[in-house]
Write a protein that holds these residues in place. Sequence first.
Motif, mmCIF file in Angstrom:
data_model
loop_
_atom_site.group_PDB
_atom_site.id
_atom_site.type_symbol
_atom_site.label_atom_id
_atom_site.label_comp_id
_atom_site.label_asym_id
_atom_site.label_seq_id
_atom_site.Cartn_x
_atom_site.Cartn_y
_atom_site.Cartn_z
ATOM 1 N N LEU A 1 17.306 -39.864 -84.767
ATOM 2 C CA LEU A 1 18.782 -39.953 -86.234
ATOM 3 C C LEU A 1 17.768 -39.944 -87.393
ATOM 4 N N GLN A 2 16.769 -40.364 -87.568
ATOM 5 C CA GLN A 2 16.362 -39.817 -88.907
ATOM 6 C C GLN A 2 16.579 -38.687 -89.696
ATOM 7 N N VAL A 3 16.700 -37.451 -88.646
ATOM 8 C CA VAL A 3 16.336 -35.850 -89.356
ATOM 9 C C VAL A 3 17.804 -35.901 -89.224
ATOM 10 N N VAL A 4 18.382 -36.715 -88.111
ATOM 11 C CA VAL A 4 19.776 -35.781 -88.588
ATOM 12 C C VAL A 4 20.500 -36.565 -89.782
ATOM 13 N N GLY A 5 20.094 -37.959 -89.790
ATOM 14 C CA GLY A 5 20.873 -38.634 -91.389
ATOM 15 C C GLY A 5 20.578 -37.499 -92.257
ATOM 16 N N ALA A 6 19.200 -37.150 -92.155
ATOM 17 C CA ALA A 6 18.734 -36.492 -93.620
ATOM 18 C C ALA A 6 19.380 -35.338 -93.396
ATOM 19 N N PHE A 7 19.868 -34.539 -92.727
ATOM 20 C CA PHE A 7 20.283 -33.432 -92.217
ATOM 21 C C PHE A 7 21.674 -33.392 -92.958
ATOM 22 N N CYS A 8 21.890 -34.633 -93.052
ATOM 23 C CA CYS A 8 23.911 -35.253 -93.303
ATOM 24 C C CYS A 8 23.854 -34.881 -94.965
ATOM 25 N N VAL A 9 22.121 -36.337 -95.566
ATOM 26 C CA VAL A 9 22.408 -35.961 -96.633
ATOM 27 C C VAL A 9 22.209 -34.479 -97.336
ATOM 28 N N TYR A 10 21.274 -33.825 -96.771
ATOM 29 C CA TYR A 10 21.457 -32.612 -97.240
ATOM 30 C C TYR A 10 22.324 -31.512 -97.358
ATOM 31 N N LEU A 11 23.194 -31.559 -96.346
ATOM 32 C CA LEU A 11 24.824 -30.776 -96.344
ATOM 33 C C LEU A 11 25.793 -31.284 -97.207
ATOM 34 N N ASN A 12 25.695 -32.611 -97.101
ATOM 35 C CA ASN A 12 26.658 -33.100 -98.192
ATOM 36 C C ASN A 12 26.600 -33.221 -100.075
ATOM 37 N N THR A 13 24.762 -33.336 -100.070
ATOM 38 C CA THR A 13 24.453 -33.221 -101.047
ATOM 39 C C THR A 13 24.444 -31.480 -101.752
ATOM 40 N N TRP A 14 24.239 -30.406 -101.152
ATOM 41 C CA TRP A 14 23.988 -29.067 -101.650
ATOM 42 C C TRP A 14 25.151 -28.523 -100.753
ATOM 43 N N GLY A 15 25.903 -29.103 -100.372
ATOM 44 C CA GLY A 15 27.220 -28.600 -100.535
ATOM 45 C C GLY A 15 28.345 -28.769 -101.123
ATOM 46 N N MET A 16 28.243 -29.837 -101.714
ATOM 47 C CA MET A 16 28.616 -30.266 -103.037
ATOM 48 C C MET A 16 28.616 -29.154 -103.974
ATOM 49 N N LEU A 17 27.110 -28.811 -104.454
ATOM 50 C CA LEU A 17 26.298 -28.417 -105.803
ATOM 51 C C LEU A 17 27.179 -26.623 -105.344
ATOM 52 N N SER A 18 27.412 -26.029 -104.553
ATOM 53 C CA SER A 18 27.088 -25.137 -103.849
ATOM 54 C C SER A 18 28.715 -24.602 -104.159
ATOM 55 N N SER A 19 29.814 -26.129 -103.942
ATOM 56 C CA SER A 19 31.184 -25.213 -104.153
ATOM 57 C C SER A 19 32.025 -25.077 -105.595
ATOM 58 N N PHE A 20 30.746 -25.990 -106.329
ATOM 59 C CA PHE A 20 31.850 -25.909 -107.663
ATOM 60 C C PHE A 20 32.130 -25.268 -107.813
ATOM 61 N N GLY A 21 31.589 -23.324 -107.459
ATOM 62 C CA GLY A 21 32.310 -22.383 -108.201
ATOM 63 C C GLY A 21 33.990 -22.014 -107.439
ATOM 64 N N VAL A 22 34.037 -22.458 -106.039
ATOM 65 C CA VAL A 22 34.915 -22.918 -105.857
ATOM 66 C C VAL A 22 36.083 -23.649 -106.611
ATOM 67 N N PHE A 23 35.807 -24.520 -106.473
ATOM 68 C CA PHE A 23 36.669 -25.638 -107.408
ATOM 69 C C PHE A 23 37.360 -25.109 -108.678
ATOM 70 N N GLN A 24 36.171 -24.283 -109.360
ATOM 71 C CA GLN A 24 36.255 -23.849 -110.705
ATOM 72 C C GLN A 24 37.004 -22.839 -110.537
ATOM 73 N N THR A 25 37.205 -22.173 -110.030
ATOM 74 C CA THR A 25 38.307 -21.220 -109.968
ATOM 75 C C THR A 25 39.759 -21.336 -108.965
ATOM 76 N N TYR A 26 39.677 -22.626 -108.536
ATOM 77 C CA TYR A 26 41.313 -23.140 -108.400
ATOM 78 C C TYR A 26 41.340 -23.874 -109.618
ATOM 79 N N TYR A 27 40.625 -24.538 -110.222
ATOM 80 C CA TYR A 27 41.239 -25.066 -111.633
ATOM 81 C C TYR A 27 41.949 -24.529 -112.517
ATOM 82 N N GLU A 28 41.136 -23.200 -112.726
ATOM 83 C CA GLU A 28 41.462 -22.051 -113.708
ATOM 84 C C GLU A 28 42.613 -21.111 -113.374
#
Length: 79
Positions: free
Chosen positions: A40-67
Amino acid sequence: MAIGEKSDNPTSNAVSVPSNHDEVPDTSAEPREGGWFAWLQVVGAFCVYLNTWGMLSSFGVFQTYYELDALSSQPSFTD
């Protein structure tokens, strides 16, 4: 207490030294299996990293949409 003054407590500045009565961990034992709690700790850590790095990596997609769509009437760069 002033500098150079002796303390009434003789162990106030003493370093703690382990005695024969202290429990020393057995280093020869194998690590214990954590079971479901460990997974459960492994799955929890995976979810935290997925959300954190997923949001940071998707910034370019959001920027393109806004522009191109949401803020198309605004300049993309201002002085």
